[in-house]
Enzyme design. Structure first.
Site, mmCIF file in Angstrom:
data_model
loop_
_atom_site.group_PDB
_atom_site.id
_atom_site.type_symbol
_atom_site.label_atom_id
_atom_site.label_comp_id
_atom_site.label_asym_id
_atom_site.label_seq_id
_atom_site.Cartn_x
_atom_site.Cartn_y
_atom_site.Cartn_z
ATOM 1 N N GLU A 13 23.289 46.157 35.635
ATOM 2 C CA GLU A 13 24.451 46.103 36.834
ATOM 3 C C GLU A 13 25.233 47.219 36.546
ATOM 4 O O GLU A 13 25.920 47.404 35.740
ATOM 5 C CB GLU A 13 25.240 44.862 36.622
ATOM 6 C CG GLU A 13 26.535 44.718 37.400
ATOM 7 C CD GLU A 13 26.219 44.876 39.051
ATOM 8 O OE1 GLU A 13 27.143 45.027 39.916
ATOM 9 O OE2 GLU A 13 25.113 44.183 39.328
ATOM 10 N N CYS A 61 32.896 42.779 38.993
ATOM 11 C CA CYS A 61 31.338 42.527 38.908
ATOM 12 C C CYS A 61 30.931 41.550 39.780
ATOM 13 O O CYS A 61 31.682 40.372 40.001
ATOM 14 C CB CYS A 61 31.241 42.400 37.357
ATOM 15 S SG CYS A 61 29.443 42.138 37.147
ATOM 16 N N CYS A 64 29.097 38.786 36.468
ATOM 17 C CA CYS A 64 29.882 37.813 35.478
ATOM 18 C C CYS A 64 31.231 37.682 36.346
ATOM 19 O O CYS A 64 32.194 37.972 35.557
ATOM 20 C CB CYS A 64 29.881 38.574 34.215
ATOM 21 S SG CYS A 64 30.009 40.238 34.278
ATOM 22 N N HIS A 68 35.622 37.279 34.468
ATOM 23 C CA HIS A 68 36.835 38.032 34.738
ATOM 24 C C HIS A 68 37.878 37.460 35.468
ATOM 25 O O HIS A 68 39.085 37.400 35.254
ATOM 26 C CB HIS A 68 36.371 39.298 35.615
ATOM 27 C CG HIS A 68 35.428 40.497 34.843
ATOM 28 N ND1 HIS A 68 36.122 41.242 33.862
ATOM 29 C CD2 HIS A 68 34.354 40.651 34.565
ATOM 30 C CE1 HIS A 68 35.432 41.902 33.270
ATOM 31 N NE2 HIS A 68 34.045 41.436 33.920
ATOM 32 N N ARG A 479 28.198 38.891 27.555
ATOM 33 C CA ARG A 479 27.786 40.225 27.006
ATOM 34 C C ARG A 479 28.486 40.684 26.026
ATOM 35 O O ARG A 479 28.362 41.552 25.341
ATOM 36 C CB ARG A 479 27.946 41.314 28.294
ATOM 37 C CG ARG A 479 26.853 41.201 29.351
ATOM 38 C CD ARG A 479 27.117 42.125 30.580
ATOM 39 N NE ARG A 479 25.963 41.939 31.376
ATOM 40 C CZ ARG A 479 25.971 40.907 32.424
ATOM 41 N NH1 ARG A 479 26.797 40.028 32.274
ATOM 42 N NH2 ARG A 479 24.882 40.707 33.256
ATOM 43 N N SER A 502 30.577 45.932 27.728
ATOM 44 C CA SER A 502 29.914 47.174 27.971
ATOM 45 C C SER A 502 30.751 48.359 27.622
ATOM 46 O O SER A 502 30.312 49.296 27.481
ATOM 47 C CB SER A 502 29.207 46.984 29.438
ATOM 48 O OG SER A 502 28.331 46.004 29.484
ATOM 49 N N CYS A 546 26.459 45.880 31.622
ATOM 50 C CA CYS A 546 27.282 45.576 32.772
ATOM 51 C C CYS A 546 27.948 46.607 33.001
ATOM 52 O O CYS A 546 29.404 46.524 32.861
ATOM 53 C CB CYS A 546 27.829 44.271 32.941
ATOM 54 S SG CYS A 546 28.445 43.696 34.536
ATOM 55 N N CYS A 549 31.040 46.363 35.368
ATOM 56 C CA CYS A 549 32.312 45.806 34.608
ATOM 57 C C CYS A 549 33.139 46.973 33.753
ATOM 58 O O CYS A 549 34.362 46.767 33.713
ATOM 59 C CB CYS A 549 31.865 44.886 33.363
ATOM 60 S SG CYS A 549 31.455 43.263 34.401
#
Length: 571
Positions: A13, A61, A64, A68, A479, A502, A546, A549
């Site tokens: 992503e 995102c 996910c 968030h 993650r 990330s 991700c 993100c």
């Protein structure tokens, strides 16, 4: 020395670029990880009503979203001193389980499995032998009957006969670091296709209490709004039925395939002894009962499993020495700044996929080269994610974690230190999913029992415009460790910072030259074929990047922000 550029890293992503410098033996000596698009959600929520923050931060995102959303809501709850009702806590757990099981299964099968599974090899498999093989890894294999496997083989052959491989095109099939037999590849391919169906069920699982997926809408500051769904036996029963379907896939397909891969790759050097950053950070999550959580907070330094320390949130900072932002200082997230300062790429010759040198735009390695910041804990880079979560909780003797890890190590005959690797990182994601699949119904049953005597789902609160507030959410998401930090003044958001998994793992070097985990795990890697850098992609995929993100931007008025042009002939 040669420079290899992998851009973009696909099956993730967001937009991620990896550059490595290799010596004459194809061994990586230097590595650089950078994102090429900007994140700006923190700027967008400034001046907004804090009760709206979660709905905006979930747009960081499209994968996910719940993570968030929850972080945006709970950061405000923390700032206002709100304790949400027990029913709301458990409902959030059930929604979180839907997210984790969807995210982890899709990551392995649709994004990462093809780094271990040679799809073309499956075309030469014997379905009867493959069916027999499946019983080595599970007492009741999932979708592995001889007739089913024959059907799977014929479906893929139909792609090939048409001169195409559909979603399996443009990969490094036949690479020397693939180790599954044709029959094992056919088993994994069957599960790849089954996961396309299961992920739909997992998405529906989230929508039962979330209203929709992605971007659920039933969380609110103070609790949850899905009151009628919680009071409906039909809706509760629907959750139970769909959850069991997804959990069954985790236990009979996902777990078994990682045992199979663990055995096959037990001696593959490119996935072992490469923990990346050996400082591990994780945070408490998954309340299944009062004071009962599946995973606990903790930090391990330098890979020393004999000592777990508690997290001191005041020691978390972000800096931008090698990031495209104006302020390079190491700032605590409460005081974080997100002002862009793009300095661009530089001209240099690199090796392309045809083995030819070409003129390219590359990172300014001595300057700024990523839109991702560099988070640090007490000045140290940290690795977050399932590996960190499982290893820290195993070291803490967590009763939910230890039995599953011990069983996996026994089933694969792998030593404990094998967990600190790319192979281990991939396995830990499955172990995490297994623990969630086998324990979430504790939360479900506790919710059902509590609803019989207590129907409260939202706590009352007030926002005093004459007061200043600050608060944060910090917890473990698919993650890794995610935190949102906010300051509220005059009833609106003054500052907001999101430090995402990330960002921790994909961070560029800091002022001291310390690498993030992506970069660190690539050092010393031997690449079999520079034109087919599967080893690099496999390692990076194991983190489930991700980057959307870590880096995100939008303009609320629809104005053009920037424009990018990519020459496909140079890719």
């Amino acid at each position: 020395m040669q420079k290899i550029v992998v851009d973009p890293i696909t099956r993730i992503e967001g937009h991620l670029r990896i550059e490595v410098v290799v010596d004459d033996n194809n061994i990586v000596k230097k590595a650089y990880s950078g994102s090429t698009l900007w994140r700006g959600i923190e700027q967008i929520v400034k001046g907004r009503d804090p009760r709206d923050a979660g709905f905006m931060t979930q747009r960081i995102c499209g994968v996910c979203t719940f993570s968030h959303y929850r972080a945006g809501v709970e950061a405000v709850e923390n700032a206002l001193g709100i304790t949400i009702p027990y029913n709301a806590e458990l409902t959030r757990t059930l929604m979180n389980a839907a997210l984790f099981l969807h995210d982890h299964t899709v990551h392995f099968y649709q994004l990462h499995a093809l780094d271990f599974v040679d799809i073309v090899s499956a075309l030469s498999a014997n379905p009867k032998k493959a069916s027999d093989e499946a019983f080595k890894y599970c007492d009741l294999p999932y979708a592995c009957g001889e007739d089913h496997l024959q059907s799977v083989k014929e479906r893929i052959k139909a792609f090939v006969d048409k001169g195409q491989l559909g979603p399996f095109a443009n990969a490094y099939w036949g690479h020397k670091t693939y180790h599954l037999s044709p029959e094992q590849n056919l088993i994994a391919l069957s599960h790849y296709l089954e996961c396309l169906r299961i992920q739909r069920t997992a998405a529906q699982l989230m929508a039962i209490f979330g209203g929709k997926q992605p971007h659920p809408q039933s969380l609110t500051v103070g609790g949850v709004t899905c009151v009628m769904d919680l009071k409906s036996p039909a809706r509760l029963g629907e959750y139970l039925t769909k959850f069991k379907e997804v959990a069954d896939f985790v236990n009979r397909a996902y777990y078994a395939d990682l045992v199979m891969a663990g055995k096959a790759y037990a001696k593959e050097a490119s996935v072992l002894n490469d923990v990346g950053v050996a400082n591990l950070l994780t945070n408490q999550t998954f309340m299944v009962g009062r004071g009962d959580y599946l995973f606990q907070t903790g930090i391990i330094l330098n890979g020393d499993l004999s000592k777990v320390i508690e997290c001191d949130e005041s020691k978390i900072t972000e800096e931008a020495t090698h990031s495209w932002y104006k302020n390079d200082s190491a700032l605590h997230p409460y005081d974080g700044q997100t002002e862009p300062n793009y300095t661009g790429l530089k001209d240099e010759k690199t090796l392309n996929a045809k083995g030819q040198m070409q003129n390219s735009k590359v990172f300014d390695q001595a300057g700024k080269y990523s839109w991702i910041k560099a988070p640090r804990y007490n000045g140290l880079p940290m690795q977050v994610g399932p590996l960190a979560n499982i290893v820290v909780n195993y070291a803490k003797n967590n009763p939910y974690v230890v039995p599953v890890v011990d069983k996996f190590l026994k089933d694969t005959s792998l030593p404990l230190n094998a967990v600190l690797s790319t192979l281990g990182r991939t396995a830990c994601r499955m172990i995490e999913a297994t623990i969630i699949a086998n324990n979430t119904l504790k939360a479900f049953n506790n919710l059902v029992e509590n609803l019989k005597v207590d129907d409260e789902t939202c706590a009352p609160y007030v926002i005093d415009k004459n007061k200043e507030y600050k608060g944060r959410y910090i917890g473990h998401v698919p993650r890794g460790t995610l935190s949102h930090w906010c300051r509220i003044e005059n009833g609106v958001i003054k500052n907001w910072q999101a430090v995402v998994p990330s960002t921790w793992n994909a961070s560029p070097k800091d002022a001291s030259g310390q690498m993030g985990s992506y970069e660190a795990c690539l050092i010393g890697l031997k690449i079999a074929d520079l034109k087919q850098p599967l080893e690099i992609i496999r390692k990076i995929h194991s983190y489930d990047p991700c980057i959307a993100c870590a880096v995100h931007v939008m303009d609320t008025k629809g104005a053009k922000i920037s424009e990018y042009k990519v020459n496909p002939n140079l890719c």
